[in-house]
Design an enzyme around this catalytic site. Structure first.
Site, mmCIF file in Angstrom:
data_model
loop_
_atom_site.group_PDB
_atom_site.id
_atom_site.type_symbol
_atom_site.label_atom_id
_atom_site.label_comp_id
_atom_site.label_asym_id
_atom_site.label_seq_id
_atom_site.Cartn_x
_atom_site.Cartn_y
_atom_site.Cartn_z
ATOM 1 N N GLN A 254 3.160 33.217 -43.268
ATOM 2 C CA GLN A 254 3.683 34.488 -42.740
ATOM 3 C C GLN A 254 4.896 34.312 -41.834
ATOM 4 O O GLN A 254 5.646 35.270 -41.630
ATOM 5 C CB GLN A 254 2.586 35.244 -41.978
ATOM 6 C CG GLN A 254 1.528 35.875 -42.864
ATOM 7 C CD GLN A 254 2.066 36.978 -43.788
ATOM 8 O OE1 GLN A 254 3.183 37.470 -43.647
ATOM 9 N NE2 GLN A 254 1.259 37.369 -44.760
ATOM 10 N N CYS B 290 -6.472 40.275 -49.201
ATOM 11 C CA CYS B 290 -7.527 39.483 -49.824
ATOM 12 C C CYS B 290 -8.919 39.953 -49.434
ATOM 13 O O CYS B 290 -9.890 39.648 -50.100
ATOM 14 C CB CYS B 290 -7.377 38.019 -49.454
ATOM 15 S SG CYS B 290 -5.676 37.503 -49.455
ATOM 16 N N GLY C 65 0.624 29.492 -51.377
ATOM 17 C CA GLY C 65 0.089 29.205 -50.057
ATOM 18 C C GLY C 65 -1.350 28.718 -50.105
ATOM 19 O O GLY C 65 -1.741 27.811 -49.362
ATOM 20 N N ASN D 190 -1.650 36.763 -40.329
ATOM 21 C CA ASN D 190 -1.244 37.756 -41.322
ATOM 22 C C ASN D 190 -1.714 39.168 -41.001
ATOM 23 O O ASN D 190 -1.113 40.132 -41.447
ATOM 24 C CB ASN D 190 -1.739 37.343 -42.711
ATOM 25 C CG ASN D 190 -3.173 36.868 -42.713
ATOM 26 O OD1 ASN D 190 -3.538 35.979 -41.942
ATOM 27 N ND2 ASN D 190 -3.995 37.450 -43.551
HETATM 28 C C1 PLP Z 1 -0.609 35.209 -48.315
HETATM 29 C C2 PLP Z 1 -1.121 34.149 -47.448
HETATM 30 C C3 PLP Z 1 -1.655 32.959 -47.973
HETATM 31 C C4 PLP Z 1 -1.853 32.759 -49.459
HETATM 32 O O1 PLP Z 1 -0.637 32.531 -50.127
HETATM 33 P P1 PLP Z 1 -0.616 32.724 -51.736
HETATM 34 O O2 PLP Z 1 0.746 32.228 -52.119
HETATM 35 O O3 PLP Z 1 -0.796 34.182 -51.983
HETATM 36 O O4 PLP Z 1 -1.706 31.888 -52.297
HETATM 37 C C5 PLP Z 1 -2.084 31.988 -47.104
HETATM 38 N N1 PLP Z 1 -1.978 32.148 -45.782
HETATM 39 C C6 PLP Z 1 -1.459 33.263 -45.221
HETATM 40 C C7 PLP Z 1 -1.352 33.366 -43.741
HETATM 41 C C8 PLP Z 1 -1.025 34.303 -46.036
HETATM 42 O O5 PLP Z 1 -0.532 35.397 -45.479
#
Ligand code: PLP
Length: 393
Positions: free
Chosen positions: A174, A320, A66, A146
């Site tokens: 999400q 994060c 993501g 998220n």
């Molecule tokens: C987890 C998340 C990401 C990051 O995705 P990764 O695959 O962990 O890099 C980005 N945006 C949202 C809304 C997320 O929940």
């Protein structure tokens, strides 16, 4: 109850991936049969994701997750369209993959406007309309948040973007697999996805790019992914992502309804058992699995540690940002005061959670909160004050 941070790899996903480490180990770009086998597995996954979101397989680019998809979409659109302008619109409650990419672009001459949100995290369409100028080249607004789970009115945003001729990107990490997504109905030009939030492996994601949308590559290299993302493809990861999509599409409606009922039960149970708590999630426009609640007069971190001792995993905000002691930027944008934001807990449920799990949390959590509050002089003062108000009435 922390599935928005990540999910376990589904056993069927693991099983689908394994042959691609051994038997079908080929490089998907090779012409020989080993390469073709790998390519077939990869293209099947691409088709699955495309079908699931109403796109064409040629519009799906696989990435490392993501975060890369967000970076790719935003930087790619910014630099490719720099001749038209240098203005970007986003919101205050985006994931850091979006926010920090926008912050980076600000140091390179781009100008970014941050939309405010209401007390549940919903943007204001009039404010969006007012912020758009001739130089606006990109609107990036997440599908679902998220931390609190709030779902944005993407369809209406998409219409505005289309009318004004602006590229519209949305982080749908999400929402994928939890609520229906159709890229044409929502009117998005780009959309970010990740596998590990939907029982797929970590380190694999995708970016949907509508045909004709101008974006510069983020990772330059060979002719992989239609020249849009260099590097030998993570074939086992891609196959696993495809399987995760298949699993999600099989029972999304049913599973979402189940999780909605569980989170409602948790919410109502806590409201019944505890005073001075606030529901930060939208009453209706929220992800079915996500519930964010603030407990006044207690630190979220203290609640988490106590829950962990009882075998319950939750989080204060996003995975994060935990570790930093600052209150969540999302909750502050909702207008929640810093102290109340510090006492927030995010419950994000998933496939493994049962009705019994909710009963267990409803047994343990009020005890924990009451014990922590019994050590707070502020709480004692508040109770005394409220009691005297009642007796004076
Ligand atoms: C987890 C998340 C990401 C990051 O995705 P990764 O695959 O962990 O890099 C980005 N945006 C949202 C809304 C997320 O929940």
């Amino acid at each position: 109850m922390d599935h928005n941070a990540t999910t376990p790899v589904h056993p069927d996903v693991l099983e689908a991936m394994l042959p691609y480490f051994t038997k079908y180990f080929g490089n998907a770009s090779s012409v020989h049969s080993f390469g073709r086998e790998a390519r077939n597995g990869m293209e099947e996954a691409r088709e699955r994701l495309a079908n699931f979101i109403g796109a064409n397989p040629s519009e799906i680019i696989f990435t490392s997750g993501g975060t890369e998809s967000d970076n790719f979409a935003i930087e790619g659109a910014a630099y490719e369209n720099i001749k038209k302008g240098k203005h970007i619109i986003t919101t205050l409650i985006e994931h850091h993959a979006v926010l920090n990419t926008c912050k980076h672009l600000e140091t390179h001459g781009f100008e970014v406007s941050y939309l405010t949100v209401d007390k549940y995290g919903v943007i204001d369409l009039d404010e969006l309309n007012d912020l758009i100028r001739d130089e606006t080249i990109l609107i990036t607004i997440m599908h679902a948040n998220n931390e609190v789970g709030t779902i944005q009115p993407l369809k209406e945003i998409g219409q505005i973007a289309k009318e004004r001729g602006i590229i519209f990107h949305s982080d749908a990490v999400q929402s994928l697999g939890k609520i229906p997504i159709n890229v044409d109905e929502l009117g998005v030009d780009m959309m970010s996805f990740s596998a590990h939030k939907i029982y797929g492996p970590k380190g694999i994601g995708a970016l949907y790019i509508r045909k004709g949308t101008k974006v510069e590559p983020l990772i330059r290299g060979g002719h992989h992914e239609r020249n849009r993302r260099g590097g030998t493809e993570n074939v086992p990861g891609i196959v696993g992502f495809g399987k995760a999509i298949e699993i999600a599409s099989a029972d999304m409606e049913q599973e979402s309804k189940r999780l909605w009922n569980l989170t409602e039960k948790l919410k109502n149970g806590l409201l019944e058992k505890l005073d001075y708590i606030y529901v930060n999630s939208h009453p209706t426009q929220r992800l079915p699995n996500t519930l964010n609640i603030s407990f006044d007069y207690v630190e979220g971190e203290s609640i988490l540690l106590n829950l962990d001792m009882k075998g319950i995993a939750a989080s204060t905000g996003s995975a994060c940002t935990s570790g930093s002691l600052e209150p969540s930027h999302v909750l502050l944008a909702l207008g929640i005061c810093a102290a109340t934001a510090q006492g927030a807990i995010r419950f994000s449920l998933g496939r493994s959670n049962t009705d019994e799990d909710i009963d267990y949390v409803l047994d343990e959590l009020p005890t924990i909160v009451n014990r922590l509050r019994s050590m707070s002089p502020l709480y004692a003062d508040r109770v005394k004050q409220d009691k005297s108000v009642i007796s004076n009435q």
